[in-house]
Design an enzyme around this catalytic site. Structure first.
Site, PDB file in Angstrom:
ATOM      1  N   ASP A  37       0.863  -1.180   0.000  1.00  0.00           N
ATOM      2  CA  ASP A  37       0.000   0.000   0.000  1.00  0.00           C
ATOM      3  C   ASP A  37       0.900   1.231   0.000  1.00  0.00           C
ATOM      4  OD1 ASP A  37      -2.188  -1.589   0.002  1.00  0.00           O
ATOM      5  OD2 ASP A  37      -2.735  -1.284   2.100  1.00  0.00           O
TER       6      ASP A  37
ATOM      7  N   ASP B  22       0.591   3.964   1.593  1.00  0.00           N
ATOM      8  CA  ASP B  22       0.654   4.739   2.839  1.00  0.00           C
ATOM      9  C   ASP B  22       1.354   4.000   3.978  1.00  0.00           C
ATOM     10  OD1 ASP B  22      -1.254   2.817   3.219  1.00  0.00           O
ATOM     11  OD2 ASP B  22      -2.929   4.193   3.487  1.00  0.00           O
TER      12      ASP B  22
ATOM     13  N   TRP C 155     -13.437  -1.367  -0.835  1.00  0.00           N
ATOM     14  CA  TRP C 155     -12.517  -1.670   0.267  1.00  0.00           C
ATOM     15  C   TRP C 155     -12.822  -3.037   0.913  1.00  0.00           C
ATOM     16  CZ3 TRP C 155     -12.918  -2.858   5.375  1.00  0.00           C
ATOM     17  CH2 TRP C 155     -11.725  -2.823   6.129  1.00  0.00           C
TER      18      TRP C 155
ATOM     19  N   GLU D  85     -10.135  -8.511  -0.162  1.00  0.00           N
ATOM     20  CA  GLU D  85      -9.234  -9.108  -1.176  1.00  0.00           C
ATOM     21  C   GLU D  85      -8.003  -9.727  -0.520  1.00  0.00           C
ATOM     22  OE1 GLU D  85      -9.170  -5.956  -0.471  1.00  0.00           O
ATOM     23  OE2 GLU D  85      -7.022  -5.665  -0.208  1.00  0.00           O
ATOM     24  N   ASP D  86      -7.510  -9.114   0.560  1.00  0.00           N
ATOM     25  CA  ASP D  86      -6.330  -9.678   1.246  1.00  0.00           C
ATOM     26  C   ASP D  86      -6.699 -10.977   1.975  1.00  0.00           C
ATOM     27  OD1 ASP D  86      -7.942  -8.191   2.901  1.00  0.00           O
ATOM     28  OD2 ASP D  86      -6.319  -7.144   3.929  1.00  0.00           O
TER      29      ASP D  86
ATOM     30  N   MET E 287       1.486   4.045   9.316  1.00  0.00           N
ATOM     31  CA  MET E 287       0.550   4.340   8.236  1.00  0.00           C
ATOM     32  C   MET E 287       0.293   5.847   8.199  1.00  0.00           C
ATOM     33  SD  MET E 287      -3.179   2.757   7.532  1.00  0.00           S
ATOM     34  CE  MET E 287      -4.148   4.223   7.746  1.00  0.00           C
TER      35      MET E 287
ATOM     36  N   HIS F 172      -5.267   9.219   6.833  1.00  0.00           N
ATOM     37  CA  HIS F 172      -5.999   9.867   5.732  1.00  0.00           C
ATOM     38  C   HIS F 172      -7.487   9.568   5.830  1.00  0.00           C
ATOM     39  CE1 HIS F 172      -6.443   5.984   3.569  1.00  0.00           C
ATOM     40  NE2 HIS F 172      -5.315   5.705   4.177  1.00  0.00           N
TER      41      HIS F 172
ATOM     42  N   ARG G  35     -11.081   8.314   4.181  1.00  0.00           N
ATOM     43  CA  ARG G  35     -11.369   7.244   3.217  1.00  0.00           C
ATOM     44  C   ARG G  35     -11.472   7.826   1.805  1.00  0.00           C
ATOM     45  NH1 ARG G  35     -12.577   2.237   3.521  1.00  0.00           N
ATOM     46  NH2 ARG G  35     -13.191   2.176   5.699  1.00  0.00           N
TER      47      ARG G  35
END
Ligand code: BGC
Length: 351
Positions: A202, A204, A264, A267-268, A294, A297, A299
């Site tokens: 990712d 971030d 969101w 998937e992981d 991280m 931020h 969404r």
């Protein structure tokens, strides 16, 4: 009284002998000189700590008594590089990571002069243990990307990897599809170089310790094991989100990643299910080395939690053979390269 002719003859013979001896000495010296030069061409000298550089060495031929010195230039192509040591001796351990002062691409470019176009690097003095493609799924997170590049390039260079950074930018305004972008990154990076390892990160997430090497292991690796967002611990044992790495073999065994998780989440977990269904286990660094930060931020727009995710995760074993790298389709819209990264903008379609 001695005959003067006899004296002259004696002197003449002695002089001739001395001249002959001198000639012989010169001949022997020349022969040794030529032979030692030939040997140096056949067995170029290894330069500890300076392999790959051009360096002048002053050599004295061992077998000659004459004080004769000369210079040999050992070029990069003459020197046989050795594999880089594992772990890299350049690592420094814990790092201070903070996001209060903005960083610019220009500053990061200037501070990393060894980078090649496209965000590529390989160590000069040794052969990297692995060729690693780093894949970042992306859309409208330029400020985060600047921090990622600022912190990660020096770390990856200290880790002595032969690496390239691929930012896979989803074109358009449709719902975000992280796993499909990761599949695109895998396919596109392989078109460019013979990568053997893939790190999926990712944009971030920044490691807080450079001993957390961004490479592949015998089992799929989860690298972001201790995130500040989760109080520096795993949110659950099967968690495989954030940053992970897989060899080409490991990735192909699970048919890559799912292409149909839009929005969101989930998937992981699907990737985790794929790995465990193929008998693989997750390898992880310990909680100290695996610490990471991280960038906070809001969404993103068009990346709301996917309501279908629970149902999909429940059926990974049935869907994984037909949904993955073998069913991937997309269109490359644009490829841009600078010193820090390769940005591939892709149309991945819509839900
Ligand atoms: C989601 C994952 C996510 C994890 C941690 C899970 O509920 O399915 O995609 O990575 O939460 O936020």
């Amino acid at each position: 009284m001695r005959d003067p002719n006899v004296n002259f003859n004696f002197l003449h013979k002695t002089c001739t002998l001395v001249v002959l001896l001198c000639c012989l000495h010169i001949c022997v010296t020349v022969v040794y000189y030529v032979r030692s030069q030939q040997q140096n061409h056949q067995n170029p000298r290894k330069l500890d700590g300076h392999a790959g550089t051009s360096e002048a060495i002053t050599e004295v031929p061992k077998s000659s008594s004459t004080l004769l010195t000369f210079n040999i230039t050992v070029t990069e192509k003459d020197v046989q590089l050795e594999k880089c040591p594992d772990p890299s001796p350049l690592l420094v351990g814990p790092l201070r990571i903070e996001f209060s002062n903005p960083v610019s691409l220009e500053q990061t470019t200037n501070e990393n002069p060894a980078l090649q176009m496209g965000g590529r690097f390989k160590p000069k003095d040794c052969i990297a243990l692995q060729k690693v493609a780093i894949i970042i799924p992306f859309r409208k997170r330029d400020e985060h990307l600047k921090f990622w590049l600022y912190y990660l390039h020096p770390i990856l260079q200290r880790q002595q990897l032969d690496y390239g950074v691929y930012v896979i930018n989803q074109d358009g305004e449709e719902t975000f599809n992280r796993a499909k972008l990761l599949n695109v990154g895998y396919a596109e990076a392989l078109k460019e170089y013979d990568y053997e390892c893939f790190v999926f990160s990712d944009v971030d997430l920044i490691p807080m310790d450079d001993r957390n090497t961004y490479k592949c292991f015998n089992q799929p690796r989860h690298l972001s094991v201790s995130m500040d967002k989760f109080g520096f611990r795993l949110p659950y044992n099967q968690y495989f989100g954030g940053v992970s790495s897989m060899s080409k073999d490991q990735y192909l065994k699970i048919n890559g990643f799912p292409n149909n998780y839009w929005g969101w989440g989930g998937e992981d977990d699907d990737i985790y299910n794929r790995l465990s269904s193929k008998g693989m286990v997750i390898s992880r660094p310990n909680g100290v080395i695996g610490k990471c930060r991280m960038i906070r931020h809001e969404r993103d727009q068009k990346n709301d939690p996917n309501p279908q995710r629970f149902d999909r995760i429940a059926h990974t074993r049935e869907t994984m053979h037909t949904d993955g790298i073998n069913s991937l389709s997309y269109n490359v819209v644009k490829v841009e390269k600078n010193k820090l990264f390769t940005k591939i903008t892709v149309d991945v379609g819509k839900q």
